[in-house]
Design a protein around this motif. Structure first.
Motif, PDB file in Angstrom:
ATOM      1  N   PHE A   1       0.851  -1.180   0.000  1.00  0.00           N
ATOM      2  CA  PHE A   1       0.000   0.000   0.000  1.00  0.00           C
ATOM      3  C   PHE A   1       0.888   1.230   0.000  1.00  0.00           C
ATOM      4  O   PHE A   1       1.810   1.317   0.826  1.00  0.00           O
ATOM      5  CB  PHE A   1      -0.873   0.025   1.252  1.00  0.00           C
ATOM      6  CG  PHE A   1      -1.805  -1.143   1.354  1.00  0.00           C
ATOM      7  CD1 PHE A   1      -3.120  -1.016   0.967  1.00  0.00           C
ATOM      8  CD2 PHE A   1      -1.356  -2.356   1.838  1.00  0.00           C
ATOM      9  CE1 PHE A   1      -3.989  -2.097   1.056  1.00  0.00           C
ATOM     10  CE2 PHE A   1      -2.214  -3.442   1.927  1.00  0.00           C
ATOM     11  CZ  PHE A   1      -3.528  -3.311   1.536  1.00  0.00           C
ATOM     12  N   ILE A   2       0.633   2.158  -0.910  1.00  0.00           N
ATOM     13  CA  ILE A   2       1.379   3.412  -0.932  1.00  0.00           C
ATOM     14  C   ILE A   2       0.371   4.552  -0.944  1.00  0.00           C
ATOM     15  O   ILE A   2      -0.541   4.573  -1.770  1.00  0.00           O
ATOM     16  CB  ILE A   2       2.295   3.532  -2.169  1.00  0.00           C
ATOM     17  CG1 ILE A   2       3.274   2.370  -2.239  1.00  0.00           C
ATOM     18  CG2 ILE A   2       3.055   4.858  -2.132  1.00  0.00           C
ATOM     19  CD1 ILE A   2       4.142   2.367  -3.489  1.00  0.00           C
ATOM     20  N   LEU A   3       0.551   5.504  -0.051  1.00  0.00           N
ATOM     21  CA  LEU A   3      -0.304   6.679   0.011  1.00  0.00           C
ATOM     22  C   LEU A   3       0.438   7.841  -0.636  1.00  0.00           C
ATOM     23  O   LEU A   3       1.561   8.146  -0.243  1.00  0.00           O
ATOM     24  CB  LEU A   3      -0.639   7.006   1.470  1.00  0.00           C
ATOM     25  CG  LEU A   3      -1.577   8.188   1.702  1.00  0.00           C
ATOM     26  CD1 LEU A   3      -2.973   7.866   1.171  1.00  0.00           C
ATOM     27  CD2 LEU A   3      -1.644   8.530   3.182  1.00  0.00           C
ATOM     28  N   PHE A   4      -0.200   8.445  -1.636  1.00  0.00           N
ATOM     29  CA  PHE A   4       0.367   9.590  -2.334  1.00  0.00           C
ATOM     30  C   PHE A   4      -0.442  10.831  -2.008  1.00  0.00           C
ATOM     31  O   PHE A   4      -1.654  10.752  -1.830  1.00  0.00           O
ATOM     32  CB  PHE A   4       0.303   9.378  -3.856  1.00  0.00           C
ATOM     33  CG  PHE A   4       1.158   8.252  -4.350  1.00  0.00           C
ATOM     34  CD1 PHE A   4       2.477   8.474  -4.707  1.00  0.00           C
ATOM     35  CD2 PHE A   4       0.645   6.978  -4.466  1.00  0.00           C
ATOM     36  CE1 PHE A   4       3.264   7.442  -5.175  1.00  0.00           C
ATOM     37  CE2 PHE A   4       1.425   5.934  -4.939  1.00  0.00           C
ATOM     38  CZ  PHE A   4       2.740   6.167  -5.285  1.00  0.00           C
ATOM     39  N   ASP A   5       0.243  11.991  -1.982  1.00  0.00           N
ATOM     40  CA  ASP A   5      -0.500  13.236  -1.795  1.00  0.00           C
ATOM     41  C   ASP A   5      -1.060  13.677  -3.147  1.00  0.00           C
ATOM     42  O   ASP A   5      -0.873  13.000  -4.165  1.00  0.00           O
ATOM     43  CB  ASP A   5       0.358  14.318  -1.136  1.00  0.00           C
ATOM     44  CG  ASP A   5       1.524  14.808  -1.988  1.00  0.00           C
ATOM     45  OD1 ASP A   5       1.541  14.570  -3.229  1.00  0.00           O
ATOM     46  OD2 ASP A   5       2.420  15.452  -1.418  1.00  0.00           O
ATOM     47  N   ASP A   6      -1.741  14.808  -3.165  1.00  0.00           N
ATOM     48  CA  ASP A   6      -2.385  15.251  -4.403  1.00  0.00           C
ATOM     49  C   ASP A   6      -1.393  15.762  -5.445  1.00  0.00           C
ATOM     50  O   ASP A   6      -1.781  16.110  -6.556  1.00  0.00           O
ATOM     51  CB  ASP A   6      -3.469  16.294  -4.118  1.00  0.00           C
ATOM     52  CG  ASP A   6      -2.952  17.496  -3.360  1.00  0.00           C
ATOM     53  OD1 ASP A   6      -1.820  17.472  -2.865  1.00  0.00           O
ATOM     54  OD2 ASP A   6      -3.709  18.477  -3.263  1.00  0.00           O
ATOM     55  N   HIS A   7      -0.089  15.773  -5.113  1.00  0.00           N
ATOM     56  CA  HIS A   7       0.956  16.138  -6.071  1.00  0.00           C
ATOM     57  C   HIS A   7       1.716  14.915  -6.560  1.00  0.00           C
ATOM     58  O   HIS A   7       2.704  15.038  -7.281  1.00  0.00           O
ATOM     59  CB  HIS A   7       1.930  17.146  -5.444  1.00  0.00           C
ATOM     60  CG  HIS A   7       1.264  18.422  -5.022  1.00  0.00           C
ATOM     61  ND1 HIS A   7       0.786  19.351  -5.921  1.00  0.00           N
ATOM     62  CD2 HIS A   7       0.963  18.894  -3.799  1.00  0.00           C
ATOM     63  CE1 HIS A   7       0.235  20.356  -5.267  1.00  0.00           C
ATOM     64  NE2 HIS A   7       0.319  20.103  -3.965  1.00  0.00           N
ATOM     65  N   GLY A   8       1.301  13.733  -6.127  1.00  0.00           N
ATOM     66  CA  GLY A   8       1.941  12.497  -6.551  1.00  0.00           C
ATOM     67  C   GLY A   8       3.155  12.096  -5.726  1.00  0.00           C
ATOM     68  O   GLY A   8       3.857  11.154  -6.074  1.00  0.00           O
ATOM     69  N   LYS A   9       3.399  12.783  -4.618  1.00  0.00           N
ATOM     70  CA  LYS A   9       4.525  12.451  -3.738  1.00  0.00           C
ATOM     71  C   LYS A   9       4.119  11.333  -2.788  1.00  0.00           C
ATOM     72  O   LYS A   9       3.057  11.376  -2.181  1.00  0.00           O
ATOM     73  CB  LYS A   9       4.933  13.683  -2.932  1.00  0.00           C
ATOM     74  CG  LYS A   9       6.089  13.424  -2.001  1.00  0.00           C
ATOM     75  CD  LYS A   9       6.412  14.649  -1.170  1.00  0.00           C
ATOM     76  CE  LYS A   9       7.466  14.283  -0.148  1.00  0.00           C
ATOM     77  NZ  LYS A   9       7.435  15.141   1.013  1.00  0.00           N
ATOM     78  N   GLU A  10       5.006  10.337  -2.661  1.00  0.00           N
ATOM     79  CA  GLU A  10       4.750   9.245  -1.723  1.00  0.00           C
ATOM     80  C   GLU A  10       4.855   9.767  -0.294  1.00  0.00           C
ATOM     81  O   GLU A  10       5.853  10.346   0.096  1.00  0.00           O
ATOM     82  CB  GLU A  10       5.761   8.122  -1.940  1.00  0.00           C
ATOM     83  CG  GLU A  10       5.549   6.944  -1.025  1.00  0.00           C
ATOM     84  CD  GLU A  10       6.527   5.810  -1.243  1.00  0.00           C
ATOM     85  OE1 GLU A  10       6.812   5.106  -0.258  1.00  0.00           O
ATOM     86  OE2 GLU A  10       7.019   5.625  -2.378  1.00  0.00           O
ATOM     87  N   ASN A  11       3.799   9.542   0.489  1.00  0.00           N
ATOM     88  CA  ASN A  11       3.773   9.993   1.880  1.00  0.00           C
ATOM     89  C   ASN A  11       3.926   8.874   2.889  1.00  0.00           C
ATOM     90  O   ASN A  11       4.320   9.111   4.022  1.00  0.00           O
ATOM     91  CB  ASN A  11       2.453  10.715   2.177  1.00  0.00           C
ATOM     92  CG  ASN A  11       2.433  12.114   1.650  1.00  0.00           C
ATOM     93  OD1 ASN A  11       3.461  12.698   1.368  1.00  0.00           O
ATOM     94  ND2 ASN A  11       1.252  12.660   1.497  1.00  0.00           N
TER      95      ASN A  11
END
Length: 87
Positions: free
Chosen positions: A59-69
């Motif tokens: 599972f990878i969570l990305f912000d709305d700019h596509g950066k992995e968080n």
């Protein structure tokens, strides 16, 4: 704006994860976009390589700019964890 949340999984190898992922997706419906990718598919392999994937499910969570968080490999996270990260 909702955050993209990518799910990679081997459905053939991890059938026991499907109910937990279904429940997680339902719980997150109003918080994040959930995208499921089969890691054996061309797109799944490309993304696993790009993000140095190891264990599945991943599972990878990305912000709305596509950066992995945030990332979790080898287990299904709780919806509370994801919602707290998306604040």
């Amino acid at each position: 704006t909702r955050t993209a949340y990518l799910i990679f999984q081997f459905l053939n190898w991890l059938p026991s994860a499907k109910p937990a992922v279904d429940r997680l997706e339902s719980d997150l419906e109003n918080h994040v976009h959930v995208v499921r990718l089969e890691v054996g598919s061309a797109d799944g392999r490309t993304l696993m390589n790009r993000y140095n994937g190891g264990l599945v499910p991943m599972f990878i969570l990305f912000d709305d700019h596509g950066k992995e968080n945030w990332r979790k490999e080898g287990g299904v996270p709780s919806s509370e964890t994801i919602i707290s990260l998306d604040q």
